[in-house]
Write an enzyme that holds these catalytic residues in place. Structure first.
Site, mmCIF file in Angstrom:
data_model
loop_
_atom_site.group_PDB
_atom_site.id
_atom_site.type_symbol
_atom_site.label_atom_id
_atom_site.label_comp_id
_atom_site.label_asym_id
_atom_site.label_seq_id
_atom_site.Cartn_x
_atom_site.Cartn_y
_atom_site.Cartn_z
ATOM 1 N N LYS A 106 0.864 -1.184 0.000
ATOM 2 C CA LYS A 106 0.000 0.000 0.000
ATOM 3 C C LYS A 106 0.893 1.224 0.000
ATOM 4 O O LYS A 106 2.029 1.169 0.482
ATOM 5 C CB LYS A 106 -0.873 0.010 1.260
ATOM 6 N N GLY A 218 -19.970 6.321 2.821
ATOM 7 C CA GLY A 218 -18.959 6.560 1.777
ATOM 8 C C GLY A 218 -19.647 6.490 0.427
ATOM 9 O O GLY A 218 -20.344 5.509 0.131
ATOM 10 N N GLY A 220 -18.009 7.216 -2.665
ATOM 11 C CA GLY A 220 -16.970 7.367 -3.681
ATOM 12 C C GLY A 220 -17.022 6.176 -4.616
ATOM 13 O O GLY A 220 -18.098 5.623 -4.884
ATOM 14 N N ASN A 221 -15.862 5.743 -5.091
ATOM 15 C CA ASN A 221 -15.825 4.645 -6.051
ATOM 16 C C ASN A 221 -16.581 3.420 -5.527
ATOM 17 O O ASN A 221 -17.499 2.912 -6.168
ATOM 18 C CB ASN A 221 -14.356 4.295 -6.373
ATOM 19 N N GLY A 223 -18.518 2.969 -2.595
ATOM 20 C CA GLY A 223 -19.863 3.177 -2.055
ATOM 21 C C GLY A 223 -20.888 3.480 -3.137
ATOM 22 O O GLY A 223 -21.959 2.864 -3.172
#
Ligand code: NAD
Length: 416
Positions: A106, A218, A220-221, A223
């Site tokens: 990461k 969330g 975003g991508n 959610g």
């Protein structure tokens, strides 16, 4: 993030518990507690106003027994080396559960993308990649998107890596736009994989998906796309939220329209005929399925008692603390753990890498049906083990992932 628990303390506690369950060799446990390599860098760029901006960046490579490191890059004001180390460890287990030939990694840069211009974000990305370049590559470490990074960020990464190499290397990063070597289906892959897991869990619980109510934290991508896919599967989306708060509507929301509204206004709050709610109220919304799809440590001992969902499907990494896990288990709430539920993203990233290495391009149907096969098999593997061990799904998923990595590590031995 609660005061007493960090993502790293959660990841280490999970590993300790799993090591005990597996009766793991203490030497192997000690190896897996630490990342193989952590790189910290100072990302210096020229800001639009002519001043110099300095941002802390890092890349953590956990363990790589099965192949190159793989993992997202996060841009967030609060990201720390410890958080990134936890996220890298979870990637290792996730890849092992899915049977992908990767190790976990990461990366992160401490920055607020909302306060950076597009040009500044591009310069920051290129500088960051140039600083960790020696440790990247299609057979070394392959980045992907995470919180506040996207297809555009991946395009800059691919270009920077390729410029430094002197030739085009599409297989150096995944989550790229399709026109420069990205895969069909990558943008929705995490959410589609999660939705397949929800479908499997609902079937085991005899819960009809059609008409089931869903709340997502969330937007975003992960959610937003999960809301859309579950909506298309017949679920009723009753609450969603983003970093500025949430909205609730018991009659059901159309995620596509809410997304268009968010794009216009910057937030989901204030959307037609909905009540505004806080992020903590969202967690305790009355619903059948709760999808945390934002940040770590959102479901804690304090708020877990008020959760009313039957299924918690973890789109985010590390959204539930171990204390909260116990509460949910006692309440008989079925958790689909992050390392299984959100593994669709890295799986389609793997498909993208394979397509790039072979210079092929698969159709959306091919990608989605391969994803479905792989994630349903992983779900079944975890579920079978949970039944055998009489454990919850997280314990079983960790046992499967950690067990596979530990076994490979032992077989490979140490060199030099
Ligand atoms: P994103 O940047 O696209 O979206 C993040 C969303 O979370 C935004 O809507 C933001 O407003 C919201 N948010 C941020 N802080 C919040 C808070 N404190 N409370 C509520 N909402 C908040 O990121 P994403 O890619 O959707 O990632 C979300 C989670 O999913 C992360 O934990 C990430 O690690 C995990 N994940 C992402 C992928 C992927 O393919 N993108 C794959 C696996 C796991």
């Amino acid at each position: 993030m609660t005061q007493e628990q960090t993502a790293l303390s959660v990841a280490l506690e999970q590993l300790k518990m799993t090591a005990e369950k597996l009766n793991l060799d203490p030497g192997i446990h000690s190896i897996l507690k630490q990342p193989k390599r952590s790189i910290t860098v100072s990302v210096t760029i020229k800001m639009d106003n002519g001043r110099i901006g300095v941002f802390k960046g890092c890349r953590v490579q956990h363990w790589d027994v099965f192949g190159p490191f793989k993992g997202g890059i996060r841009y967030h004001p609060n990201v720390t080396l410890d958080d990134v180390s936890a996220l890298a460890m979870w990637m290792t287990w996730k890849c092992a559960i899915m049977g992908l030939p990767y190790g976990g990694a990461k990366g992160g840069v401490q920055c607020d993308t909302k306060k950076l211009s597009l040009g500044e974000t591009e310069r920051l990305t290129r500088r960051y990649i140039s600083l960790i370049f020696d440790y990247l590559g299609p057979h070394r470490d392959v980045p992907a998107p995470d919180v506040y990074t996207n297809e555009q960020t991946m395009a800059w990464i691919m270009d920077t890596y390729s410029q430094l190499k002197g030739y085009r290397v599409p297989e150096s990063v995944t989550g790229k736009p399709i026109e420069i070597g990205g895969s069909e289906g990558r943008v929705c892959a995490t959410s589609l994989g999660l939705s397949y897991c929800v479908r499997e869990a609902a079937e085991k619980l005899n819960l009809k998906l059609k008409g089931s109510t869903v709340a997502l934290q969330g937007f975003g991508n992960v959610g937003y796309n999960a809301a859309n896919i579950l909506h298309n599967m017949g679920c009723k989306i009753v609450a969603v939220s983003d970093s500025s708060g949430g909205i609730q509507c018991n009659a059901g929301l159309n995620p596509y329209k809410v997304h268009a509204y968010k794009n216009r206004t910057g937030s989901v709050r204030g959307y037609n005929d909905c009540s505004d709610i806080t992020n903590s109220e969202l967690i305790q919304t009355k619903c059948d399925i709760l999808v945390p799809a934002a940040m770590e440590n959102q479901i804690t001992k304090q708020n877990a008692t008020g959760i009313k969902a039957k299924i918690v499907a973890e789109g985010a990494n590390g959204p539930t603390t171990p204390d909260a896990d116990k509460v949910l288990h006692e309440k008989d709430i079925w958790i689909i753990p992050d390392i299984l539920a959100n593994s669709g993203g890295v799986t389609v990233s793997y498909f993208e890498w394979v397509q790039n290495l072979t210079r092929e391009h698969w159709t959306l149907d091919e990608v989605n049906s391969k994803l479905e096969k792989k994630i349903v098999k992983a779900f079944e593997d975890v579920h079978k083990l949970a039944k055998k061990e009489e454990s919850d799904m997280r314990t079983a998923a960790l046992m499967l992932g950690v067990g596979r990595v530990a076994h490979a590590l032992k077989t490979l031995g140490l060199w030099p």
